[in-house]
Motif scaffolding. Structure first.
Motif, short mmCIF file in Angstrom:
data_model
loop_
_atom_site.label_atom_id
_atom_site.label_comp_id
_atom_site.label_asym_id
_atom_site.label_seq_id
_atom_site.Cartn_x
_atom_site.Cartn_y
_atom_site.Cartn_z
N ILE A 174 0.61 -1.32 0.53
CA ILE A 174 0.53 -0.46 0.10
C ILE A 174 0.51 0.96 -0.10
CG2 ILE A 174 -1.66 1.30 1.10
CD1 ILE A 174 -2.66 -2.23 2.06
N THR A 175 0.66 2.06 -1.28
CA THR A 175 1.37 2.94 -1.34
C THR A 175 -0.09 4.56 -1.13
OG1 THR A 175 0.87 3.89 -3.53
CG2 THR A 175 3.14 2.93 -2.69
N ARG A 176 0.47 5.31 0.12
CA ARG A 176 -0.37 6.60 -0.28
C ARG A 176 -0.89 6.83 -0.78
NH1 ARG A 176 -0.01 9.32 5.63
NH2 ARG A 176 1.17 7.70 7.22
N ASP A 177 0.24 7.47 -1.93
CA ASP A 177 -1.39 7.47 -3.40
C ASP A 177 -1.49 7.42 -3.81
OD1 ASP A 177 1.08 6.58 -4.03
OD2 ASP A 177 2.45 7.96 -5.36
N ARG A 178 -1.45 5.91 -4.23
CA ARG A 178 -2.35 4.53 -4.48
C ARG A 178 -3.57 4.73 -3.84
NH1 ARG A 178 -1.81 -0.39 -5.39
NH2 ARG A 178 -0.38 -0.09 -4.05
N LEU A 179 -3.34 4.58 -2.32
CA LEU A 179 -4.69 4.71 -1.67
C LEU A 179 -6.04 5.98 -1.81
CD1 LEU A 179 -6.13 3.37 0.51
CD2 LEU A 179 -4.47 4.11 2.19
N ALA A 180 -5.37 6.58 -1.70
CA ALA A 180 -5.84 8.54 -2.29
C ALA A 180 -6.31 7.50 -3.52
CB ALA A 180 -5.29 9.70 -2.07
N ALA A 181 -6.27 7.70 -4.89
CA ALA A 181 -6.92 7.12 -5.67
C ALA A 181 -7.84 6.16 -6.33
CB ALA A 181 -5.86 7.05 -7.58
N LEU A 182 -7.77 5.31 -5.21
CA LEU A 182 -8.58 4.31 -5.12
C LEU A 182 -10.23 4.80 -4.80
CD1 LEU A 182 -9.16 1.26 -4.87
CD2 LEU A 182 -8.10 0.86 -2.68
N ARG A 183 -9.60 5.64 -2.90
CA ARG A 183 -10.63 5.80 -2.56
C ARG A 183 -11.87 7.44 -3.49
NH1 ARG A 183 -7.40 7.67 1.47
NH2 ARG A 183 -8.45 6.00 2.79
N GLU A 184 -10.79 8.16 -4.04
CA GLU A 184 -11.26 8.91 -4.70
C GLU A 184 -12.18 7.90 -6.29
OE1 GLU A 184 -11.91 12.41 -4.38
OE2 GLU A 184 -10.78 11.36 -3.22
N ALA A 185 -11.75 6.43 -6.51
CA ALA A 185 -11.95 6.14 -7.96
C ALA A 185 -13.44 5.44 -7.51
CB ALA A 185 -11.49 5.08 -8.18
N ASP A 186 -13.31 4.97 -5.55
CA ASP A 186 -14.71 4.21 -5.40
C ASP A 186 -15.68 5.38 -4.68
OD1 ASP A 186 -15.13 1.49 -3.47
OD2 ASP A 186 -15.68 3.35 -2.35
N ALA A 187 -15.10 6.08 -4.29
CA ALA A 187 -16.05 7.42 -4.35
C ALA A 187 -16.72 7.78 -5.84
CB ALA A 187 -16.09 8.38 -3.88
N ILE A 188 -16.64 7.79 -6.81
CA ILE A 188 -17.44 8.39 -8.07
C ILE A 188 -18.05 7.60 -7.82
CG2 ILE A 188 -16.97 8.34 -10.80
CD1 ILE A 188 -14.02 9.89 -9.72
N LEU A 189 -17.28 5.76 -8.22
CA LEU A 189 -18.39 4.55 -8.49
C LEU A 189 -19.36 4.67 -7.43
CD1 LEU A 189 -19.03 1.92 -9.56
CD2 LEU A 189 -17.55 0.80 -8.43
N ARG A 190 -19.54 4.69 -6.54
CA ARG A 190 -20.86 4.43 -5.34
C ARG A 190 -21.99 5.98 -5.85
NH1 ARG A 190 -19.53 5.49 -0.01
NH2 ARG A 190 -17.20 5.66 -0.39
#
Length: 326
Positions: free
Chosen positions: A217-233
């Motif tokens: 886990i890296t912080r920048d990739r985790l941030a991208a995941l969180r934003e993409a997940d929010a868009i999907l939801r």
């Protein structure tokens, strides 16, 4: 504690009136069990712990202390919602612990899925134990145990980490929804006035986004995941499909793909969309999302998450694939 066997003639909670009757009964039982003593609850923000928290607040008010640990692997806005609902709206005694740095530092460079899970689970126990030891006069520990947990794990709900607490923390358990199935817990949550987004929250793994940010886990990739997940939801909700799909989320693997952004070569991450329908989680099928919806989700992710250059839709049923990637 009351018997953990659901009576054969126990009526299922299928209406608001039955939910209110259950709440009234449990309020009496909790007050009789706890008296004037104090109760501690690990409040994850999931359906079970949230319903238990709201029920105990109604029963014993400030005698309950809730501890919400943000391990930095929550979905976008989840910890904020816990604070808003329980501290600001329900006036709960809520201890909020932002342990993001602590967890992510421990996870740095760890790419093996089971090791990640053990680090996250073990550290959660440590953080919760530390907070419990700061409090005085706690005699009871509340759990969001529900009836399937009892059937499957002999009454110990592992994802609340209670089984890992040290022996010297001699808490008596308070488990007011232990004889309910998940749909009944949701019904009770609605009757208690919890927001639908919390009551209808999808299954979410204990390690959170830690098992959806694949590999180390890296912080920048985790941030991208969180934003993409929010868009999907957000887009699935706008399309009116939230209740039609059992679970949907995004995954970001530990790899990069070649892309083009503003006329220049980009070397960024792919985002994988995962949607499944299931009855028992033992098998799962993949729903056919409307093509215009997939296009809109893709467009938003590519334009709003600058470190992503590809969006993919996982078509794999279970079996052969599992629901989660790790």
């Amino acid at each position: 504690m009351a018997n953990n066997v659901r009576p054969a003639d126990m009526e299922r909670i299928t209406t608001p009136a039955l939910a209110e009757a259950f709440i009234e009964e449990q309020v009496k039982e909790v007050r009789a069990q706890v008296g004037d003593k104090k109760v501690l609850l690990a409040l994850s923000g999931g359906v079970d712990s949230s319903v238990v928290a709201a029920l105990l607040i109604r029963a014993i008010g400030k005698q309950l202390t809730c501890v919400h640990v943000n391990h930095g692997l929550m979905r976008k806005g989840e910890s904020e919602q816990v604070i808003e609902v329980f501290r600001n709206q329900l006036d709960a005694n809520l201890i909020y612990v932002d342990a993001t740095d602590r967890f992510l530092d421990l996870l740095a460079g760890v790419d093996e899925p089971e090791r990640k899970r053990k680090i996250i689970g073990g550290e959660f126990i440590k953080v919760f134990e530390e907070e419990a030891r700061k409090l005085e006069g706690i005699d009871f520990l509340a759990q969001g145990t529900i009836y399937p947990d009892i059937l499957e794990s002999d009454g110990v709900k592992a994802h609340h980490n209670v089984g890992g607490l040290p022996d010297d923390l001699q808490f008596e358990l308070v488990e007011p929804v232990r004889l309910l199935f998940k749909d009944e817990v949701r019904m009770v949550g609605k009757a208690l006035g919890l927001p639908e987004s919390m009551v209808e929250r999808q299954p979410f793994p204990g390690p959170g986004l830690g098992v959806r940010c694949l590999g180390a886990i890296t912080r920048d990739r985790l941030a991208a995941l969180r934003e993409a997940d929010a868009i999907l939801r957000e887009e699935i909700d706008k399309a009116g499909l939230t209740r039609e799909i059992w679970q949907f989320f995004t995954v970001v693997p530990d790899m990069r793909a070649t892309g083009v952004r503003e006329g220049k070569r980009a070397y960024d991450w792919p985002v994988i969309i995962r949607c499944v329908n299931t009855v028992d989680a033992m098998t799962a099928t993949v729903p056919q999302l409307p093509w215009p919806l997939l296009e809109k989700i893709t467009s938003r992710i590519l334009s709003e998450v600058p470190t992503v250059c590809r969006v993919l839709y996982d078509l794999t049923p279970k079996p052969v694939g599992t629901i989660e990637w790790e």
